[in-house]
Design an enzyme around this catalytic site. Structure first.
Site, PDB file in Angstrom:
ATOM      1  N   THR A  14       0.765  -1.382   0.082  1.00 19.87           N
ATOM      2  CA  THR A  14      -0.058  -0.010   0.009  1.00 19.87           C
ATOM      3  C   THR A  14       0.982   1.491   0.113  1.00 19.87           C
ATOM      4  OG1 THR A  14      -0.282   0.034   2.476  1.00 19.87           O
ATOM      5  CG2 THR A  14      -1.883  -1.222   1.194  1.00 19.87           C
ATOM      6  N   SER A  15       2.010   0.973   0.364  1.00 16.88           N
ATOM      7  CA  SER A  15       3.013   2.411   0.496  1.00 16.88           C
ATOM      8  C   SER A  15       4.358   1.917   0.236  1.00 16.88           C
ATOM      9  CB  SER A  15       2.887   3.123   1.727  1.00 16.88           C
ATOM     10  OG  SER A  15       3.276   2.265   2.807  1.00 16.88           O
ATOM     11  N   HIS A 239      12.792  -9.948   0.233  1.00 16.17           N
ATOM     12  CA  HIS A 239      11.285 -10.338   0.691  1.00 16.17           C
ATOM     13  C   HIS A 239      11.230  -9.612   1.876  1.00 16.17           C
ATOM     14  CE1 HIS A 239       8.062 -13.317   1.984  1.00 16.17           C
ATOM     15  NE2 HIS A 239       7.654 -12.213   1.726  1.00 16.17           N
ATOM     16  N   ASP A 240      10.182  -8.848   2.000  1.00 20.58           N
ATOM     17  CA  ASP A 240      10.293  -7.807   3.209  1.00 20.58           C
ATOM     18  C   ASP A 240       9.914  -8.630   4.576  1.00 20.58           C
ATOM     19  OD1 ASP A 240       7.514  -8.711   2.690  1.00 20.58           O
ATOM     20  OD2 ASP A 240       6.576  -6.585   2.248  1.00 20.58           O
TER      21      ASP A 240
END
Length: 476
Positions: A14-15, A239-240
């Site tokens: 989303t951000s 990968h976050d």
């Protein structure tokens, strides 16, 4: 060991943010300075749901330019993002904006893949829980579109950003492990699987581990950013969730983690994967972690359930204050229905409150009536799903979980953290909120030589720098 600064590009569903991290391990100091934040989200085109990668790249490079203006001594740049999504390249040209993992095309490809390689075999090979948007299914869907035949490389989103910055094509291992095309035991591309699925192995770039250098910024990029010549881009846990787990200040032998944002990733950290029938039936995944660790976890739908419900309510132009909604949810005294947060009907964008009511109607249980009741039902359902996943992770892995660490945006959700403690019967330690950016920063700092050599020392620095909020379980 001297201190220094690095820039973390942290891209979420989303951000996105650009954060400068200042690290001085000798002094036990780790500080973050957010220099840019920008929106991100899907765009529906005639071909389906896509990411606006061009706009995202524009925004993140503007953020990096701000970072170099603020801190000219930034030593390196690292990029992390969500998993599974990719771009196709021919030469240096991007063949269209990447598809969004919530696009409906993926569902049609699942049956095709499983007809060639049954899921039981897939799980033994790649160790991944079934998710209809894993890259292996997306690439199967891509086969009918023609672009795959034109491509000479496939790069996951953070690797695609790294390519634009440096010209280097690689696949960072923690993110590549989510594709379904990496062997869970070998940590290498499973070329035999690729061939069986009729995919082209030549599009897969070489694998690199977190800490590897992608090389210096392209001269034109460095000039645009106002960066000194020679600034490198470093592979992090791209990968976050892999980056977030680095920043969980835990004792891995007795803790579970929940990286909570759009998704809730619930699991434990292991040295070896668990690919038993029981793990497959419980839909647990084995994803690559930094330093060869295994992220043994289950994907729960996460705070997407709440944010998409709010977006649906606001479609008439009204505005909902989320903290106020959660405060109202905390005062709900009626017993709200706990629904299955993992039901696939909740994956696609749209009328989630209506789908929750539909789920309730199918089972003859009361549906929430007010928005506060919907919010409370979502929180209770997520807390139960988190608690259940922690219990299952403990049983399947043998880790005797004594504490749950919640990191990411969900750590700010007091009601969710409290109810997770209550439903699990275990203390919850909430924070740090910026775990993903912290993990990104720490891997870069270690590569630059101003942070400790092992995960335990990195986590000790996190523990010294950020104080978690503790929630003790209460009698339900």
């Amino acid at each position: 060991m001297t201190g220094g600064s690095v820039a973390a590009v942290d891209l979420g569903a989303t951000s996105g943010r650009v954060i400068v991290g200042h690290v001085d391990a000798a002094a036990g100091r780790l500080e973050l300075d957010q220099v840019a934040r920008f929106p991100n989200g899907p765009v529906r085109l005639a071909s389906g749901l896509h990411w606006d990668l061009t706009g995202l790249y524009r925004d993140l490079t503007r953020g990096l330019a701000d970072a170099f203006r603020r801190e000219p001594g930034v030593a390196s740049i690292g990029v992390d993002s969500w998993a599974v999504d990719y771009g196709l390249l021919r030469g240096d040209r991007l063949l269209g904006e990447p598809f969004h993992y919530r696009d409906e095309r993926n569902e049609r490809a699942v049956e095709r893949v499983h007809a060639i390689v049954p899921f039981e075999e897939l799980y033994r090979r790649n160790g991944l829980q079934f998710l209809p948007f894993n890259t292996v299914y997306q690439l199967a869907a891509e086969q009918s579109g023609g672009l795959l035949d034109l491509a000479d490389s496939m790069l996951l989103v953070p690797d695609l950003i790294g390519f634009q910055l440096t010209g280097t094509r690689v696949a960072e291992l923690t993110n590549a492990s989510t594709t379904g095309l990496v062997g869970v035991e070998t940590g290498e591309w499973d070329y035999a699987l690729v061939e069986r699925l009729g995919l082209e192995a030549s599009v897969l770039p070489r694998l690199v581990s977190p800490g590897a250098s992608l090389g210096a910024l392209r001269p034109d990029v460095a000039a645009d950013l106002g960066a000194p010549a020679g600034v490198e881009v470093v592979a992090v846990g791209s990968h976050d969730t892999a980056s977030a787990v680095v920043a969980v200040p835990m004792r891995a032998e007795s803790a579970a983690y929940i990286s909570c944002g759009t998704w809730g990733l619930v699991g434990v950290e292991l040295e070896q994967p668990v690919t038993t029938d029981a793990a497959r039936e419980a839909n647990f995944t084995n994803e690559g972690g930094v330093d060869g660790r295994v992220r043994f976890l289950h994907n729960v739908m996460g705070l997407w359930l709440l944010s998409e419900s709010v977006r649906w309510w606001e479609r008439d132009g009204s505005s909902i204050d989320l903290p106020e909604l959660l405060a109202q949810a905390a005062t709900v005294t009626t017993d709200v229905t706990v629904f299955d947060a993992n039901d696939p009907r909740f994956l696609a964008p749209g009328d989630l409150p209506g789908r929750i009511a539909e789920w309730c109607a199918e089972r003859g249980v009361p549906a929430p009536q007010s928005r506060a009741e919907f919010a409370r039902s979502i929180i209770e359902s997520l807390a139960e799903a988190f608690a259940s996943a922690v219990r299952t992770a403990s049983i399947l892995s043998g880790v005797d979980v004594e504490t749950i660490h919640v990191v990411g945006g969900g750590a700010l959700n007091e009601l969710l953290c409290r109810r997770t403690a209550d439903r699990s019967g275990l203390p919850v330690l909430a924070g740090p909120v910026e775990a993903t950016a912290i993990g990104n920063v720490l891997v870069q700092a270690r590569a630059a030589g101003f942070a400790g050599a092992d995960l335990e020392s990195l986590r000790a620095l996190v523990a010294a720098s950020f104080q978690p909020v503790r929630y003790e379980p209460r009698v339900r």
